[in-house]
Enzyme design. Structure first.
Site, short mmCIF file in Angstrom:
data_model
loop_
_atom_site.label_atom_id
_atom_site.label_comp_id
_atom_site.label_asym_id
_atom_site.label_seq_id
_atom_site.Cartn_x
_atom_site.Cartn_y
_atom_site.Cartn_z
CB CYS A 261 -34.08 -32.41 26.31
SG CYS A 261 -32.70 -31.99 24.33
CE LYS A 321 -40.58 -34.35 19.28
NZ LYS A 321 -40.89 -33.12 19.45
C1 UDX Z 1 -37.33 -30.45 24.40
C2 UDX Z 1 -38.18 -29.33 24.68
O1 UDX Z 1 -38.96 -29.28 24.16
C3 UDX Z 1 -36.80 -28.12 24.04
O2 UDX Z 1 -36.88 -27.05 24.58
C4 UDX Z 1 -35.63 -28.64 24.77
O3 UDX Z 1 -34.39 -27.68 23.75
C5 UDX Z 1 -35.38 -30.29 24.44
O4 UDX Z 1 -36.28 -31.12 24.93
P1 UDX Z 1 -37.83 -32.34 23.02
O5 UDX Z 1 -37.32 -33.58 23.91
O6 UDX Z 1 -37.68 -32.79 21.07
O7 UDX Z 1 -37.91 -30.54 23.58
O8 UDX Z 1 -39.52 -32.70 22.69
P2 UDX Z 1 -41.03 -31.71 23.50
O9 UDX Z 1 -41.80 -31.59 22.74
O10 UDX Z 1 -40.39 -31.00 24.63
O11 UDX Z 1 -41.38 -33.23 24.17
C6 UDX Z 1 -40.80 -33.88 25.63
C7 UDX Z 1 -41.16 -35.05 26.00
O12 UDX Z 1 -42.56 -34.50 26.75
C8 UDX Z 1 -41.67 -36.19 24.53
O13 UDX Z 1 -42.11 -37.42 25.41
C9 UDX Z 1 -43.62 -35.97 24.72
O14 UDX Z 1 -44.25 -37.06 24.07
C10 UDX Z 1 -43.63 -35.53 25.75
N1 UDX Z 1 -44.85 -34.79 26.54
C11 UDX Z 1 -44.81 -32.72 26.27
C12 UDX Z 1 -46.44 -35.57 27.26
O15 UDX Z 1 -45.79 -36.23 27.82
N2 UDX Z 1 -46.87 -34.40 27.27
C13 UDX Z 1 -46.93 -33.09 27.10
O16 UDX Z 1 -48.10 -32.80 26.71
C14 UDX Z 1 -45.64 -32.47 26.04
#
Ligand code: UDX
Length: 431
Positions: A261, A321
């Site tokens: 996303c 993740k």
């Molecule tokens: C995201 C949105 O959260 C969700 O609402 C939307 O519908 C789709 O995209 P997702 O991609 O499943 O969801 O994962 P998310 O938990 O949001 O993490 C996204 C990325 O950010 C991951 O690569 C994660 O490792 C990274 N991340 C997240 C960080 O590097 N630091 C953080 O503090 C949080």
């Protein structure tokens, strides 16, 4: 109980359909991919999501959830058709809408009664109106329908609980009655419901994802400054997060964001802005910082080892993740490629993404455990913060490595403890 048809059994469609069935509705989920549907009929899921398999099986057994490849069957008696097909990225960063178009056309050709078409896929602002135009043009005879945008905010790994406990439901439509009916479907979830026009609802989705990506890139920039100045970004983030205007979520510095996303949506938003003659400078920087952040892990490893040629580097975690097997835009892929390009041998392990990773990481030796990854390695890089890495026997890990170099790309470990154990340890932004 309402009759719902969900088009697309990818991540969003399968979770949405299954959860609506679990709330007591009758759901038929459709996909044009025959193999996927045949597998689902046997209880084999195309994705890994905690709790989903059990929920699918329970609702199929209760007769509330069914799978088909036939639009005529899926739309028979349906009050709602949720479009949850993929919107892959086009060449310039724009969303490719071919699957949305195909779904809209097939709905138009097969609907036999008034229908509310709900757009779940993340689509460029203006797509709701475009879908309505397609359906109108393709209907063999006019049957009433409305289009409602209802963007998804599910995060992989926690999708079921995100669906059942949403922070908000966003609905956009020119037809208030249709929006109210979609709102009724969500009433039992007791979430705030925002009702607005189509384009605004579509924009809320992009703006939300872009904001979260910005928050992560912000803390990663701060991390790099912390590192230079001798401060610890973990504590900086904690100290900032107590302020309710800032909030503690999405302030984990590390290797940055990946997945299906954020990368696609931030690029698509920047593209939409550029097409409109705007200069999305902040979005550009957010993307640049994210790219640079991945490179950091390689630079640190090279610096600590005095070169990468001929070195064996282990990767802890490969998925983008934890709690998912999704490898889309995973930092591990780019990191492995960069290490290999400098002559390093790379091996890796992930608790669930090994199968998907194998295809995307040619030349990377896949191991059966984190211990096997560490065995004889000159350095280990933590790419994904899986829980199982938190409780490893780190003394054993250190013992088995050729050199005790650990680059913690997700700030999983306590720096002091790692040093006490004798590791040469570098986190992200922990001066
Ligand atoms: C995201 C949105 O959260 C969700 O609402 C939307 O519908 C789709 O995209 P997702 O991609 O499943 O969801 O994962 P998310 O938990 O949001 O993490 C996204 C990325 O950010 C991951 O690569 C994660 O490792 C990274 N991340 C997240 C960080 O590097 N630091 C953080 O503090 C949080």
């Amino acid at each position: 109980m309402r009759n719902i048809c969900v088009i697309g059994v990818g991540y969003v469609g399968l979770v949405t359909g299954t959860c609506f069935a679990d709330l007591g509705n009758r759901v038929v989920a459709l996909d044009i991919n025959e193999e996927r549907i045949a597998n689902l009929k046997q209880g084999i899921l195309p994705i890994y999501e905690p709790g989903l398999e059990e929920m699918v099986k329970r609702n199929v057994a209760a007769g509330r959830l069914d799978f088909t490849t036939s639009y005529a069957e899926a739309l028979r008696g349906a009050d709602f058709a949720f479009i949850a097909v993929g919107t892959p990225e086009g060449v310039d960063g724009e969303a490719d809408l071919q699957y949305v178009r195909a779904a809209a056309e097939s709905i138009a050709e097969n609907m036999t009664q008034p229908l509310i078409i709900v757009n779940k896929s993340t689509v460029p602002v203006g797509t709701g109106d475009w879908v309505a135009d397609i359906v109108r043009a393709k209907q063999p005879r006019p049957i009433a329908f409305s289009v409602v945008s209802c963007p998804e905010f599910l995060a992989e790994g926690s999708a079921l609980s995100d669906f059942m406990n949403p922070a908000r439901i966003v609905l956009g439509s020119t037809d208030r009655e249709a929006a109210n009916q979609v709102a009724d479907l969500h009433l039992s979830l007791r979430a705030p419901i925002v009702v607005t026009d189509l384009r605004t609802a579509e924009m809320i989705k992009y703006a939300s994802n872009a904001f979260l990506a910005t928050k992560i890139s912000f803390i990663n920039e701060i991390a790099n400054i912390c590192e230079a100045l001798g401060a610890d970004v973990k504590e900086v983030a904690a100290g900032m997060g107590y302020d309710p205007r800032i909030g503690k979520h999405f302030l984990n510095a590390g290797l940055g964001w990946g997945g299906s996303c954020f990368p696609k949506d931030v690029r698509a938003l920047a593209y939409m802005a550029t097409v409109q003659g705007k200069h999305p400078q902040l979005l550009q920087s957010v993307m640049d910082i994210n790219k640079y952040q991945r490179r950091q892990a390689v630079l640190k490893t090279r610096e600590m080892l005095g070169g990468l040629k001929g070195k064996t580097i282990g990767l802890f975690g490969l998925a983008f993740k934890p709690n998912t097997d999704d490898m889309r835009d995973a930092p591990s892929v780019e990191i492995a490629r960069a290490l290999q390009a400098e002559g390093a041998l790379v091996k890796g392990y992930d608790p669930v993404a090994m199968h998907a990773a194998e295809r995307m990481m040619p030349g990377v030796a896949m191991c059966a455990s984190a211990y096997e990854v560490a065995e004889g390695a000159d350095a280990v890089i933590v790419c994904t913060e899986w829980n199982e890495f938190k409780q490893l026997d780190l003394a054993r890990i250190k013992q088995s490595m050729r050199q005790p170099v650990l680059v913690d790309g997700r700030n999983l470990y306590d720096a002091k403890r790692m040093q006490d154990l004798g590791f040469q340890y570098r986190g992200m932004g922990r001066g």
